[in-house]
Scaffold this motif. Structure first.
Motif, PDB file in Angstrom:
ATOM      1  N   SER A  55      14.156  78.253  66.744  1.00 38.16           N
ATOM      2  CA  SER A  55      14.874  77.193  67.450  1.00 38.16           C
ATOM      3  C   SER A  55      13.907  76.228  68.108  1.00 38.16           C
ATOM      4  O   SER A  55      12.714  76.525  68.286  1.00 38.16           O
ATOM      5  N   SER A  56      14.435  75.076  68.479  1.00 33.46           N
ATOM      6  CA  SER A  56      13.611  74.059  69.156  1.00 33.46           C
ATOM      7  C   SER A  56      13.115  74.573  70.496  1.00 33.46           C
ATOM      8  O   SER A  56      11.977  74.292  70.899  1.00 33.46           O
ATOM      9  N   ASN A  61      16.940  67.773  69.738  1.00 30.42           N
ATOM     10  CA  ASN A  61      17.429  68.836  68.849  1.00 30.42           C
ATOM     11  C   ASN A  61      17.877  70.056  69.644  1.00 30.42           C
ATOM     12  O   ASN A  61      18.883  70.703  69.308  1.00 30.42           O
ATOM     13  N   LYS A  69      21.333  69.732  71.048  1.00 28.96           N
ATOM     14  CA  LYS A  69      22.362  70.008  70.041  1.00 28.96           C
ATOM     15  C   LYS A  69      22.479  71.510  69.791  1.00 28.96           C
ATOM     16  O   LYS A  69      23.581  72.062  69.758  1.00 28.96           O
ATOM     17  N   GLU A  70      21.329  72.174  69.600  1.00 29.03           N
ATOM     18  CA  GLU A  70      21.334  73.605  69.274  1.00 29.03           C
ATOM     19  C   GLU A  70      21.919  74.444  70.399  1.00 29.03           C
ATOM     20  O   GLU A  70      22.599  75.449  70.148  1.00 29.03           O
ATOM     21  N   GLU A  71      21.642  74.049  71.640  1.00 29.51           N
ATOM     22  CA  GLU A  71      22.147  74.805  72.787  1.00 29.51           C
ATOM     23  C   GLU A  71      23.556  74.373  73.181  1.00 29.51           C
ATOM     24  O   GLU A  71      24.091  74.814  74.196  1.00 29.51           O
ATOM     25  N   GLU A  72      24.130  73.466  72.377  1.00 29.33           N
ATOM     26  CA  GLU A  72      25.501  72.975  72.591  1.00 29.33           C
ATOM     27  C   GLU A  72      25.690  72.366  73.974  1.00 29.33           C
ATOM     28  O   GLU A  72      26.728  72.537  74.627  1.00 29.33           O
TER      29      GLU A  72
END
Length: 228
Positions: A6-7, A90, A93-96
């Motif tokens: 993940s980022s 990013n 987005k990944e962590e919502e």
């Protein structure tokens, strides 16, 4: 085959402490869908107790975020935030942390307030001793005691000329509510006439045409004093 990390894990691996701190400080980000097709999306960052408004067209480059962050917190984010900006976006987005919302009346008004401020940020800045030039050019900001003053009569003209749809009283409320600027109406004197102005903090102008250090070292005014 190893899976993509993940980022956030990449930021940890590269010891990007400033970027990780920023991500931790961000409560949420609202991506606001415009009502009118073709209009820009708006990202509203909730960071601690502050709100930063960034048009989506400015999200690819960290410079607009840095400007808004400086205006709100009187300091710049860590240097590695600029270096790792793409990873930060990013990670959001990944962590919502990015919430998609439909445009509301208030988001329309918030964008209108930001548009208004972007217009007046382009105005020439006059020092106190140059204020007589106001009679020749009314699209100016006065600088006095490190604050910026916009003649009250210009507020409606800016709104009309830029086709910004918002009531003046509501504009003033939003400027204060979202801490985009220190918007309020003050009274002062220009020659023998009273000049009504909106006053903004120095953070209104990220890159002023004159240096704050070059201004007269006058004592800070209180609410009861006049611009004169």
């Amino acid at each position: 085959m190893t899976s993509d990390i993940s980022s956030v894990e990449k930021l940890k691996k590269w010891d990007s402490k400033g970027s990780l701190k920023l991500l931790n400080d961000i409560v949420k980000v609202e991506k606001i869908r415009p009502k009118i097709p073709g209009d820009d999306y708006v990202y509203k960052f909730d960071i601690s107790d502050r709100t930063l408004i960034i048009p989506s067209s400015k999200m690819l480059n960290p410079s607009m975020f840095f400007r808004r962050y400086l205006e709100e917190f009187n300091e710049l984010p860590s240097e590695d935030v600029s270096e790792r900006w793409e990873l930060i976006v990013n990670a959001l987005k990944e962590e919502e942390l990015i919430v998609h919302v439909e445009d509301t009346e208030e988001s329309d008004e918030t964008f209108a307030a930001e548009t208004f401020l972007n217009v007046i940020r382009q105005f020439p800045i006059l020092k106190k001793e140059d204020r007589d030039r106001y009679k020749q050019n009314k699209q100016v900001l006065f600088c006095h005691n490190s604050n910026f003053y916009l003649p009250n009569e210009m507020v409606k003209k800016v709104l009309d000329n830029a086709h910004i749809r918002i009531k003046i009283q509501r504009l003033n409320q939003l400027i204060i509510k979202y801490k985009i600027g220190a918007g309020t109406i003050r009274h002062g004197k220009e020659s023998n006439e009273t000049l009504r102005c909106w006053i903004f903090s120095p953070n209104l102008i990220s890159e002023p045409l004159i240096s704050i250090n070059d201004l007269p070292d006058d004592p800070q005014q209180n609410q009861g004093q006049e611009y004169q």
